[in-house]
Each structure stands twice: as structure tokens, then as C-alpha cells.
Design an enzyme around this catalytic site. Structure first.
Site, PDB file in Angstrom:
ATOM      1  N   LEU A 114       0.874  -1.184   0.304  1.00  0.00           N
ATOM      2  CA  LEU A 114      -0.121  -0.142  -0.307  1.00  0.00           C
ATOM      3  C   LEU A 114       0.871   1.083   0.227  1.00  0.00           C
ATOM      4  CD1 LEU A 114      -3.062   1.058   0.011  1.00  0.00           C
ATOM      5  CD2 LEU A 114      -2.792   1.451   3.032  1.00  0.00           C
TER       6      LEU A 114
ATOM      7  N   GLU B 127       3.499   4.032  -0.318  1.00  0.00           N
ATOM      8  CA  GLU B 127       4.048   4.199  -1.605  1.00  0.00           C
ATOM      9  C   GLU B 127       5.523   4.994  -1.439  1.00  0.00           C
ATOM     10  OE1 GLU B 127       2.443   5.401  -5.358  1.00  0.00           O
ATOM     11  OE2 GLU B 127       1.504   3.484  -4.701  1.00  0.00           O
TER      12      GLU B 127
ATOM     13  N   SER C  42       1.252   7.412   5.119  1.00  0.00           N
ATOM     14  CA  SER C  42      -0.015   7.770   6.348  1.00  0.00           C
ATOM     15  C   SER C  42      -0.966   8.384   4.803  1.00  0.00           C
ATOM     16  CB  SER C  42      -0.443   8.784   7.384  1.00  0.00           C
ATOM     17  OG  SER C  42       0.952   9.306   7.980  1.00  0.00           O
TER      18      SER C  42
ATOM     19  N   ILE D 220       7.943  -2.062   2.149  1.00  0.00           N
ATOM     20  CA  ILE D 220       6.935  -3.693   2.252  1.00  0.00           C
ATOM     21  C   ILE D 220       7.256  -4.682   3.300  1.00  0.00           C
ATOM     22  CG2 ILE D 220       5.581  -5.256   0.544  1.00  0.00           C
ATOM     23  CD1 ILE D 220       4.974  -2.419   1.203  1.00  0.00           C
TER      24      ILE D 220
ATOM     25  N   CYS E 144      -8.495  -4.186   5.380  1.00  0.00           N
ATOM     26  CA  CYS E 144      -7.235  -5.226   5.530  1.00  0.00           C
ATOM     27  C   CYS E 144      -7.181  -4.464   6.839  1.00  0.00           C
ATOM     28  CB  CYS E 144      -6.748  -5.043   4.494  1.00  0.00           C
ATOM     29  SG  CYS E 144      -7.529  -5.985   3.154  1.00  0.00           S
TER      30      CYS E 144
ATOM     31  N   ARG F  99      -4.428  -4.368  12.427  1.00  0.00           N
ATOM     32  CA  ARG F  99      -4.759  -3.361  13.429  1.00  0.00           C
ATOM     33  C   ARG F  99      -4.781  -4.381  14.999  1.00  0.00           C
ATOM     34  NH1 ARG F  99      -6.826   2.057  10.136  1.00  0.00           N
ATOM     35  NH2 ARG F  99      -4.660   2.692   9.611  1.00  0.00           N
TER      36      ARG F  99
ATOM     37  N   GLU G  67       1.108   0.784  10.119  1.00  0.00           N
ATOM     38  CA  GLU G  67      -0.323   0.102   9.977  1.00  0.00           C
ATOM     39  C   GLU G  67      -1.300   1.681  10.370  1.00  0.00           C
ATOM     40  OE1 GLU G  67      -2.222  -2.501   9.381  1.00  0.00           O
ATOM     41  OE2 GLU G  67      -0.528  -3.912   9.366  1.00  0.00           O
ATOM     42  N   GLY G  68      -0.189   2.203  10.159  1.00  0.00           N
ATOM     43  CA  GLY G  68      -0.882   3.550  10.720  1.00  0.00           C
ATOM     44  C   GLY G  68      -0.379   4.264  12.156  1.00  0.00           C
TER      45      GLY G  68
ATOM     46  N   PHE H  73      -6.912  15.418   8.893  1.00  0.00           N
ATOM     47  CA  PHE H  73      -5.938  14.590   8.799  1.00  0.00           C
ATOM     48  C   PHE H  73      -4.942  16.031   8.176  1.00  0.00           C
ATOM     49  CE2 PHE H  73      -9.043  11.560   9.059  1.00  0.00           C
ATOM     50  CZ  PHE H  73      -7.981  11.169   9.932  1.00  0.00           C
TER      51      PHE H  73
END
Ligand code: TGC
Ligand code: FAD
Length: 391
Positions: free
Chosen positions: A138, A140, A145, A170, A246, A251, A371-372, A391
Site C-alpha cells: 500500500l 509508496e 499516511s 513492505i 484489511c 491493527r 499500520e497507521g 488530517f
């Protein structure tokens, strides 16, 4: 590394909230970690090598797709069992838990939820057994974020899609057989594609020089005009909500996993404090060290209760994404704070590989970011309670 003498803290008798199956699954994972992970993990981390020898064992304890139905090779367990498995694995090492999280929640989950019947039959049983390993692309280089801005894209070329772009950071990329890749189509809509190792133009260079999660392999995914067969697109969900769905599952697993790392640091520090004598008394008898230990067990207990309640809500299909964010954020911060305090209790010994604490502490620097990030999860809570995204 010292022998693994781990004893799990359960200050509020939380075992009474668990079923016999939960305890059986948890104890099997705990024993496996003691037997197969603890003896090898320090060396793997020092050498910055993912210990591939544990893949078969992870599959055997049900760590690959714990909640995926048995007809697809999964263990068919509930969400609390999934959480407990993640807790026990991360008690050993966050990097090993990462491998299991990615395989279960970021590779098997999207195929199970968004894939075709053919894709489920082709990939899920092999992923569950560890015969095939996967990764999830996911993030890049310019979109971490804010994944909505991703530039990785695919074009419809009639009998195939042509994929271009790059992903970074990754987990499992360097050895994965397949990658779940999130990319935009010509209309700018995000879709998930299953990209297989060996497809021309697809490469996975490893990321070196990490001080954190050293026993987990991290890499890039590079797509240079990769021809992806049309049947490799997962058709049943598109848009950013697909990868974020996902992440909810992963999380949740981290909210439990972080408790494992914290329990290991607490247990190690408690034992050390009873054995280490300074000024003619064990340091555990000194008020300053007791303050640290008492606060640790309090925070672990609060985190355990939050994770258990979240597990119940998830079993009932009622947990919200914002509740999952709160638990991930709280429990990882709890763990990293405990690792830092526990390291101090061990004095100089705390910085060595004789004990697991410094490794946990460094690992948790990744866990609080992936994962955030810690900030993003706070902003998710802020948005949830005010209705205003900041955000
Ligand atoms: P926003 O406009 O809020 O949402 C877009 C669409 O997504 C839906 N949605 C969710 N769906 C399911 N689960 C969630 N948690 C969801 N959050 C949002 C939302 O309803 C909307 O749907 P629709 O139908 O209206 O289009 O999106 P935004 O662009 O404003 O971003 C929101 C934000 C910042 C919360 C999101 O981008 C985010 O979570 N960013 C953090 C990125 C992240 O966590 N990356 C992780 C990469 S993977 C990884 O780190 C693996 S580490 C693995 C390991 O080793 O263990
Ligand atoms: P940035 O987004 O650039 O953030 C930098 C800082 O800015 C952070 O402190 C952040 O909180 C803050 N910030 C960002 N936006 C805001 C805002 N709006 N308001 C206030 N502050 C803000 N990704 C995958 O896709 N798959 C994987 O398997 C994977 N594995 C990983 C493994 C490791 C070891 C690591 C370190 C990362 C991994 N990631 C993976 C990537 C991870 O999800 C990202 O690193 C993470 O989402 C943060 O993105 P970033 O690093 O680009 O930081």
C-alpha cells in the site's frame, strides 16, 4: 540469550473470560514460541535475517489465517483466538508477529473478502500452510499516511493489465511469492491486484540497515510494465476502503500483539528486580523500582481488558474502525513505554542481547509507525468524536 522463563501476568484473572478453546490455542502458541522462537530470535535479529525455518511452525499453530474458514485451509477460529495467537507470537518478537499479521490480515483476508472463488481456492490453502508467502503493498515513497494519493497504476490492455509504480517499506517483500498490490485504474479508482513473483518487470529489493524489526524482511515492490492477468484483479471491493478494511484486521492483531511484547518486558524486569542486589537488597525492594513495576502491570491489565472487549465486539461484528485505532494506539504506546522502563530496571544488562527488552523496544518503534502512525490513530479518534477530519 538467557533461557526463556516467561510467566504470563494475569492480574485480573482474565483467563476466566476465555473459553477452553481460547486457552488451548494460546497455550499451544506460547509453548511453540518458547521452544522454537526464543532460542533463535536474538541471533536472527543480530544478523538481520528473517528465520525462514519458523514458517512451518507458524502454520501449525494456526497463525496463518486463524479466522479464515477451514474449507480454505484456515483455522476457523474466532477473533479472540486470533488476538491471543498474535499476543503470544509478539511476546517472542514483533517481527515474527509481523510476518503472521501480513500473511493473515493483509494477504489472506483481502483474497477471502474481495477475491473470486477461483482466487480463494488457488491461494488460500497454500498461504495457510506456509507453502506460499505473501506481502501487502500500500505504502509508496511519497504516500505513507496518505495512501489515497498513490501513483502506482494499471492500464487495461485488452487481455491483461499493465502495472507501473513502486511500493516501499513492505514486510515480507524480499521472499514473498505473491504481493497484494493496491493501484489506481485509468479512472483513478483503487483496486487490489495479485502479483506473482516471476512476472516480468516485477522486482523486490530488500531494505537494509534497519535498527528495528531486524528479524523481519522488509523491501520495495517495483513494477516496470508488469503484465498482470485480468483474473488476478480482486473484483469484490474497490476504493481506499478496501485496503483500509484489511488494516482494521491487522491493527486489531497488533492491539493484542503489543501486549505480548509488554508482558515479556515486564516479566523479565520483575524477575531481574528480585535477583539483582544493590546496596545489600534486591532492587525490587526499592520504591522507585516498585513504582515502575506496579505501573507496568496496571497498564498491561488495562490493555488486556481493552483488547478482550474489542475481541468480543469483533466476534459480534460490532467493532468500529475507530475503536480498533484507539486500541492499536493505546496498546502500542503502553508497550513501548514499558519496554523503556523495563530496560532501565536491568541497568547496563538491559542494553545487551542477553535479554529480550532492547530488541522489543527497537521493534516497537516500527510497530508505533506502521499500520497507521501514532498521530494518525489519534486523528482518527479525533475525527470520530468531533465529526471533523483534521488530517
Ligand atoms: P477517508 O476519506 O477517510 O476514507 C476513504 C474510504 O475508506 C473508508 N474507510 C475505511 N474502511 C474500512 N476500514 C477503515 N479503517 C476505514 N477508514 C476509512 C471510508 O469510509 C471511505 O469510504 P468511501 O466508501 O466513502 O470511499 O480517507 P482519507 O484519505 O481521508 O484517509 C484516512 C486515513 C488517514 C485514516 C487513512 O488514509 C489511514 O488510515 N492512513 C494510514 C495509512 C496506513 O495505515 N498505512 C498502513 C500500510 S500497511 C502497513 O503498515 C503494514 S505493516 C505490516 C506488518 O509488518 O505488520
Ligand atoms: P509519513 O506519512 O511521511 O509521516 C511522517 C510523520 O508525519 C509521522 O509522524 C506522521 O504521524 C506525521 N503525519 C503524517 N500526516 C499527518 C497529518 N495529517 N497530521 C499530523 N501529522 C501527520 N506499508 C505497507 O503498505 N505494507 C507493509 O507491509 C509495511 N510494512 C512496514 C514495515 C516497517 C518496518 C515499516 C517501518 C513500515 C511499514 N509499512 C508498510 C509502511 C508504514 O505503514 C508507513 O511507514 C506508515 O504508514 C507511515 O508512513 P510514512 O513512513 O511515509 O510516514
Amino acid at each position: 540469550m538467557k533461557p526463556d522463563l516467561f510467566q504470563a501476568p494475569d492480574y485480573f484473572n482474565l483467563d476466566e473470560l476465555l473459553t477452553d478453546e481460547h486457552k488451548m490455542v494460546r497455550d499451544a502458541a506460547r509453548e511453540w514460541v518458547k521452544r522454537e522462537v526464543s532460542p533463535i530470535i536474538e541471533e536472527a535479529a543480530q544478523k538481520a535475517e528473517f528465520p525462514k525455518s519458523i514458517i512451518g511452525g507458524l502454520a501449525e499453530i494456526g497463525a496463518f489465517g486463524p479466522y479464515i474458514p477451514e474449507e480454505y485451509g484456515g483455522a476457523g477460529l474466532d477473533q479472540i483466538s486470533y488476538g491471543l495467537i498474535m499476543q503470544e507470537i509478539e511476546r517472542g518478537d514483533s517481527g515474527v508477529r509481523s510476518t503472521a499479521s501480513v500473511q493473515s490480515s493483509l494477504v489472506m483476508y483481502p483474497i477471502f473478502k474481495y477475491g473470486t472463488e477461483e482466487q480463494k481456492k488457488k491461494y488460500l490453502p497454500k498461504l495457510a500452510s506456509g507453502e506460499m508467502m505473501g506481502c501487502f503493498g500500500l505504502t509508496e515513497p511519497d504516500y505513507g499516511s496518505n495512501p489515497a494519493g498513490m501513483v502506482t497504476n494499471f492500464k487495461d490492455k485488452g487481455d491483461h493489465y499493465l502495472l507501473n509504480g513502486a511500493k516501499m517499506w513492505i514486510s515480507n517483500a524480499p521472499f514473498a511469492d505473491i504481493a497484494i498490490v493496491w493501484a489506481k485504474n485509468e479512472e483513478g479508482r483503487i483496486h487490489g491486484l495479485i502479483v506473482e513473483r516471476g512476472m516480468e518487470g516485477f522486482s523486490t529489493p530488500e531494505t537494509h540497515n534497519k535498527w528495528s524489526l531486524r528479524a523481519s524482511a522488509t523491501g520495495e515492490l517495483i513494477f516496470d510494465n508488469v503484465k498482470v492477468p485480468k483474473e488476478n484483479l480482486m473484483p469484490n471491493k474497490s476504493g481506499l476502503g478496501a485496503p483500509l478494511g484489511c488494516l482494521d484486521s491487522a491493527r486489531f492483531g497488533i492491539a493484542w500483539g503489543a501486549i505480548g511484547a509488554a508482558m515479556d518486558c515486564y516479566d523479565t524486569a520483575l524477575r531481574y528486580s528480585k535477583e539483582r542486589v544493590q546496596f545489600d537488597k534486591p532492587i525490587g525492594g526499592k520504591q522507585l523500582q516498585q513504582k515502575k513495576l506496579a505501573e507496568m502491570i496496571t497498564e498491561i491489565t488495562k490493555a488486556q481488558l481493552m483488547a478482550w472487549r474489542l475481541g468480543v465486539l469483533r466476534n459480534e461484528g460490532k467493532a468500529t474502525s475507530a475503536q480498533i485505532s484507539m486500541a492499536k494506539r493505546n496498546n502500542v504506546e503502553m508497550a513501548i513505554n514499558i519496554a523503556r522502563e523495563a530496560r532501565q530496571i536491568l541497568g547496563g544488562m538491559g542494553i545487551t542481547g542477553e535479554y529480550s527488552i532492547m530488541r522489543h523496544m527497537m521493534n516497537l518503534e516500527s510497530v508505533i509507525t506502521y499500520e497507521g502512525t501514532h498521530d494518525i490513530h489519534l486523528l482518527i479518534t479525533g475525527m470520530d468524536i468531533t465529526g471533523m477530519p483534521a488530517f
